[in-house]
Scaffold this motif. Structure first.
Motif: not given
Length: 86
Positions: A33-36, A47-51, A69-73
């Motif tokens: 889980y990633v915020e930002g 592979t999943i790559v994201f900014k 997936m949301s605009p920020t997570t």
């Protein structure tokens, strides 16, 4: 409301300025889980790559998919073998 991330920042004030502006929590080897989150760059089962705020994350593994997936997570599921920050 309790915030796990704020508790860590408060506990480690001496290094809080060095902490990246994104937050990443891995639960075992199956969920990340990633915020930002800012933008998806690459998507495959391996592979999943994201900014993210402050850089780029690369997740490598097997059977990877985006659970949510949301605009920020972003939440990634599958056999997670490596998470790299650049």
């Amino acid at each position: 409301m309790f915030s796990f991330f704020n508790e860590i920042k408060n506990k480690y004030k001496d290094i809080s300025k060095k902490i990246a502006p994104y937050k990443c929590v891995q639960m075992g080897d199956f969920l990340l889980y990633v915020e930002g989150f800012l933008a998806l760059m690459t998507l495959s089962a391996q592979t999943i790559v994201f900014k993210v705020n402050g850089g780029v994350l690369t997740v490598s593994g097997q059977g990877l998919n985006i659970k949510e997936m949301s605009p920020t997570t972003i939440t990634i599921c599958g056999k997670i073998m490596q998470v790299e920050s650049v």
